[in-house]
Design a protein around this motif. Structure first.
Motif, PDB file in Angstrom:
ATOM      1  N   SER A  72       0.848  -1.183   0.000  1.00  0.00           N
ATOM      2  CA  SER A  72       0.000   0.000   0.000  1.00  0.00           C
ATOM      3  C   SER A  72       0.889   1.240   0.000  1.00  0.00           C
ATOM      4  CB  SER A  72      -0.911  -0.006   1.228  1.00  0.00           C
ATOM      5  OG  SER A  72      -0.167   0.359   2.390  1.00  0.00           O
ATOM      6  N   ASN A  73       0.266   2.406  -0.135  1.00  0.00           N
ATOM      7  CA  ASN A  73       1.022   3.658  -0.118  1.00  0.00           C
ATOM      8  C   ASN A  73       1.216   4.195   1.300  1.00  0.00           C
ATOM      9  OD1 ASN A  73       1.367   3.835  -2.949  1.00  0.00           O
ATOM     10  ND2 ASN A  73      -0.706   4.654  -3.174  1.00  0.00           N
ATOM     11  N   GLU A  74       0.800   3.407   2.293  1.00  0.00           N
ATOM     12  CA  GLU A  74       0.905   3.838   3.673  1.00  0.00           C
ATOM     13  C   GLU A  74       2.370   3.929   4.103  1.00  0.00           C
ATOM     14  OE1 GLU A  74      -0.680   2.405   8.101  1.00  0.00           O
ATOM     15  OE2 GLU A  74      -1.302   1.321   6.292  1.00  0.00           O
ATOM     16  N   PHE A  75       2.656   4.928   4.917  1.00  0.00           N
ATOM     17  CA  PHE A  75       4.012   5.121   5.441  1.00  0.00           C
ATOM     18  C   PHE A  75       4.229   4.231   6.663  1.00  0.00           C
ATOM     19  CE2 PHE A  75       3.974   8.490   2.598  1.00  0.00           C
ATOM     20  CZ  PHE A  75       5.111   9.275   2.642  1.00  0.00           C
ATOM     21  N   LEU A 117      19.753   1.285   4.410  1.00  0.00           N
ATOM     22  CA  LEU A 117      18.311   1.389   4.205  1.00  0.00           C
ATOM     23  C   LEU A 117      18.024   2.363   3.071  1.00  0.00           C
ATOM     24  CD1 LEU A 117      17.326   1.906   7.942  1.00  0.00           C
ATOM     25  CD2 LEU A 117      17.020  -0.212   6.653  1.00  0.00           C
ATOM     26  N   LEU A 118      17.273   1.902   2.076  1.00  0.00           N
ATOM     27  CA  LEU A 118      16.696   2.816   1.094  1.00  0.00           C
ATOM     28  C   LEU A 118      15.322   3.186   1.629  1.00  0.00           C
ATOM     29  CD1 LEU A 118      16.569   4.305  -1.611  1.00  0.00           C
ATOM     30  CD2 LEU A 118      15.601   2.210  -2.602  1.00  0.00           C
ATOM     31  N   ILE A 119      15.194   4.375   2.151  1.00  0.00           N
ATOM     32  CA  ILE A 119      13.934   4.806   2.745  1.00  0.00           C
ATOM     33  C   ILE A 119      13.113   5.560   1.702  1.00  0.00           C
ATOM     34  CG2 ILE A 119      12.927   6.397   4.443  1.00  0.00           C
ATOM     35  CD1 ILE A 119      15.133   5.523   6.372  1.00  0.00           C
ATOM     36  N   ASN A 120      11.919   5.066   1.471  1.00  0.00           N
ATOM     37  CA  ASN A 120      10.998   5.684   0.523  1.00  0.00           C
ATOM     38  C   ASN A 120       9.808   6.336   1.217  1.00  0.00           C
ATOM     39  OD1 ASN A 120      12.436   4.758  -1.862  1.00  0.00           O
ATOM     40  ND2 ASN A 120      11.634   2.717  -1.427  1.00  0.00           N
ATOM     41  N   ARG A 121       9.232   5.617   2.192  1.00  0.00           N
ATOM     42  CA  ARG A 121       8.050   6.143   2.878  1.00  0.00           C
ATOM     43  C   ARG A 121       8.121   5.802   4.371  1.00  0.00           C
ATOM     44  NH1 ARG A 121       5.862   3.615  -1.336  1.00  0.00           N
ATOM     45  NH2 ARG A 121       4.908   1.994  -0.042  1.00  0.00           N
ATOM     46  N   VAL A 122       8.792   6.626   5.123  1.00  0.00           N
ATOM     47  CA  VAL A 122       8.846   6.501   6.580  1.00  0.00           C
ATOM     48  C   VAL A 122       8.591   7.884   7.155  1.00  0.00           C
ATOM     49  CG1 VAL A 122      10.242   5.947   8.605  1.00  0.00           C
ATOM     50  CG2 VAL A 122      10.460   4.570   6.535  1.00  0.00           C
ATOM     51  N   LEU A 125      11.223  10.955   8.079  1.00  0.00           N
ATOM     52  CA  LEU A 125      12.546  10.738   7.494  1.00  0.00           C
ATOM     53  C   LEU A 125      12.533  11.120   6.016  1.00  0.00           C
ATOM     54  CD1 LEU A 125      13.601   7.319   9.068  1.00  0.00           C
ATOM     55  CD2 LEU A 125      14.469   9.588   9.651  1.00  0.00           C
ATOM     56  N   LYS A 126      13.544  11.867   5.622  1.00  0.00           N
ATOM     57  CA  LYS A 126      13.691  12.249   4.229  1.00  0.00           C
ATOM     58  C   LYS A 126      14.009  11.013   3.392  1.00  0.00           C
ATOM     59  CE  LYS A 126      16.481  15.648   3.796  1.00  0.00           C
ATOM     60  NZ  LYS A 126      17.754  16.429   3.664  1.00  0.00           N
ATOM     61  N   PRO A 127      13.353  10.833   2.227  1.00  0.00           N
ATOM     62  CA  PRO A 127      13.707   9.693   1.374  1.00  0.00           C
ATOM     63  C   PRO A 127      15.195   9.707   1.027  1.00  0.00           C
ATOM     64  CG  PRO A 127      11.671  10.688   0.613  1.00  0.00           C
ATOM     65  CD  PRO A 127      12.239  11.616   1.658  1.00  0.00           C
ATOM     66  N   ILE A 160      10.715  -3.467  -9.526  1.00  0.00           N
ATOM     67  CA  ILE A 160      10.044  -2.214  -9.235  1.00  0.00           C
ATOM     68  C   ILE A 160       9.686  -2.049  -7.768  1.00  0.00           C
ATOM     69  CG2 ILE A 160       7.700  -3.036  -9.684  1.00  0.00           C
ATOM     70  CD1 ILE A 160       9.203   0.302 -10.901  1.00  0.00           C
ATOM     71  N   TYR A 161       9.515  -3.162  -7.057  1.00  0.00           N
ATOM     72  CA  TYR A 161       9.097  -3.047  -5.667  1.00  0.00           C
ATOM     73  C   TYR A 161      10.210  -2.527  -4.760  1.00  0.00           C
ATOM     74  CZ  TYR A 161      10.697  -7.945  -6.127  1.00  0.00           C
ATOM     75  OH  TYR A 161      11.396  -9.090  -6.445  1.00  0.00           O
ATOM     76  N   VAL A 162      11.431  -2.428  -5.269  1.00  0.00           N
ATOM     77  CA  VAL A 162      12.505  -1.811  -4.484  1.00  0.00           C
ATOM     78  C   VAL A 162      12.184  -0.341  -4.219  1.00  0.00           C
ATOM     79  CG1 VAL A 162      14.943  -1.127  -4.496  1.00  0.00           C
ATOM     80  CG2 VAL A 162      14.274  -3.422  -5.250  1.00  0.00           C
ATOM     81  N   LYS A 163      11.751   0.376  -5.255  1.00  0.00           N
ATOM     82  CA  LYS A 163      11.417   1.791  -5.051  1.00  0.00           C
ATOM     83  C   LYS A 163       9.973   1.999  -4.627  1.00  0.00           C
ATOM     84  CE  LYS A 163      10.358   2.934  -9.903  1.00  0.00           C
ATOM     85  NZ  LYS A 163      10.706   3.833 -11.032  1.00  0.00           N
ATOM     86  N   ASN A 164       9.135   0.959  -4.743  1.00  0.00           N
ATOM     87  CA  ASN A 164       7.746   1.064  -4.303  1.00  0.00           C
ATOM     88  C   ASN A 164       7.560   0.629  -2.850  1.00  0.00           C
ATOM     89  OD1 ASN A 164       7.005   1.983  -6.799  1.00  0.00           O
ATOM     90  ND2 ASN A 164       6.181   0.035  -7.521  1.00  0.00           N
ATOM     91  N   SER A 165       8.600   0.118  -2.241  1.00  0.00           N
ATOM     92  CA  SER A 165       8.530  -0.301  -0.839  1.00  0.00           C
ATOM     93  C   SER A 165       8.502   0.928   0.067  1.00  0.00           C
ATOM     94  CB  SER A 165       9.742  -1.170  -0.484  1.00  0.00           C
ATOM     95  OG  SER A 165      10.932  -0.384  -0.537  1.00  0.00           O
ATOM     96  N   ALA A 166       8.127   0.710   1.320  1.00  0.00           N
ATOM     97  CA  ALA A 166       8.297   1.783   2.304  1.00  0.00           C
ATOM     98  C   ALA A 166       9.775   1.936   2.626  1.00  0.00           C
ATOM     99  CB  ALA A 166       7.491   1.484   3.559  1.00  0.00           C
ATOM    100  N   VAL A 167      10.462   0.803   2.737  1.00  0.00           N
ATOM    101  CA  VAL A 167      11.901   0.800   2.992  1.00  0.00           C
ATOM    102  C   VAL A 167      12.488  -0.501   2.456  1.00  0.00           C
ATOM    103  CG1 VAL A 167      11.543  -0.117   5.321  1.00  0.00           C
ATOM    104  CG2 VAL A 167      13.706   0.987   4.778  1.00  0.00           C
ATOM    105  N   THR A 168      13.669  -0.417   1.886  1.00  0.00           N
ATOM    106  CA  THR A 168      14.392  -1.609   1.439  1.00  0.00           C
ATOM    107  C   THR A 168      15.658  -1.752   2.279  1.00  0.00           C
ATOM    108  OG1 THR A 168      13.545  -1.547  -0.831  1.00  0.00           O
ATOM    109  CG2 THR A 168      15.639  -2.677  -0.477  1.00  0.00           C
ATOM    110  N   PHE A 169      15.776  -2.900   2.938  1.00  0.00           N
ATOM    111  CA  PHE A 169      16.959  -3.216   3.735  1.00  0.00           C
ATOM    112  C   PHE A 169      18.045  -3.759   2.803  1.00  0.00           C
ATOM    113  CE2 PHE A 169      13.920  -2.763   6.961  1.00  0.00           C
ATOM    114  CZ  PHE A 169      14.490  -2.841   8.224  1.00  0.00           C
TER     115      PHE A 169
END
Length: 250
Positions: A72-75, A117-122, A125-127, A160-169
């Motif tokens: 989902s798009n939820e943070f 961590l690649l942070i996209n939606r937390v 925290l800045k992406p 694609i889900y790497v950048k669509n994730s909330a965070v990638t470890f």
């Protein structure tokens, strides 16, 4: 290319080829964690002792675990990220050896991993790209350029889900931490340790209504370069995306 590289790796990392390790030579052991420059941006993480998560039965968590690639798009909250980091690499104590005792097993308590961590939606925290400082339970800002998520996704075979994730470890190894004690056989143990860490992430995510997908398909050289790793003494071993589970349509 040698078609039997895998078999040769297993053969050459058998105990009889270990030789005398640097630990046996009484050489100093490497630091427990990578250092960083003074003045770099550090971010405090919420204390894990006060974080509330769903009570979930262990058997339920194990049986319901599956790889999830659509989120989902939820943070995620900063508290939830703190919890996941604690469950996967959190330091419970430092022994007199010294070594770290963590929430996952590691061969000889060597714990050779650094967590990026690649942070996209937390929330809060800045992406961008960060490194987890496990001993102090803080984040270190590494790269917040706008295109870093695209570059890391491309390095992961454009999954694609790497950048669509909330965070990638992203787990990298400082291989000498393991080789200091186990020599060339340490390369085996690093990959076993990666499995321990990632399984903890899968199970912990269940208690915050999130899903995980482990990733081993990536361009080693490109991804190492993006993280500033040399590919020999430090290199990426494993990744996993995390995100909130999508709502079920009625």
């Amino acid at each position: 290319m040698n078609k039997n590289i895998g078999g040769e790796f297993i053969e050459k990392t058998k105990y009889q080829y270990m030789g005398t390790t640097d630990q046996e030579k009484e050489l100093p052991q490497p630091p427990l964690e990578l250092e960083y420059e003074k003045g770099e941006v550090l971010i405090e993480l919420p204390s894990v002792s006060n974080i509330k998560v769903n009570n979930i039965d262990l058997r339920e968590a194990i049986e319901s675990r599956k790889s999830l690639r659509k989120y989902s798009n939820e943070f995620l909250t900063k508290e939830e990220l703190s919890y996941l980091l604690w469950c996967t690499q959190g330091v419970k104590a430092i022994t007199s050896r010294p070594s770290t005792l963590r929430n996952v097993p590691s061969a000889g308590s060597r714990h050779s991993f650094e967590t990026y961590l690649l942070i996209n939606r937390v929330n809060g925290l800045k992406p961008g790209l960060y490194r987890y400082l496990a001993i102090d339970h803080k984040l270190l800002e590494v790269n917040t350029e706008p295109d870093i998520a695209e570059k890391i996704t491309y390095s992961c075979n454009e999954q694609i889900y790497v950048k669509n994730s909330a965070v990638t470890f992203i787990w990298s190894t400082v291989i000498y931490r393991m080789k200091w004690r186990y020599g060339e056989r340490g390369y085996r143990y690093v990959h076993l340790d990666a499995g321990h860490v990632c399984q903890n992430l899968y199970l912990a995510a269940q208690s915050i209504d999130s899903g995980v997908c482990a990733i081993a398909a990536f361009d080693d050289d490109r991804l190492n370069e993006l993280l500033g790793l040399d590919g020999e003494e430090q290199f990426v071993v494993y990744l996993a995306t995390v995100g909130k589970k999508p709502e079920l349509k009625s």
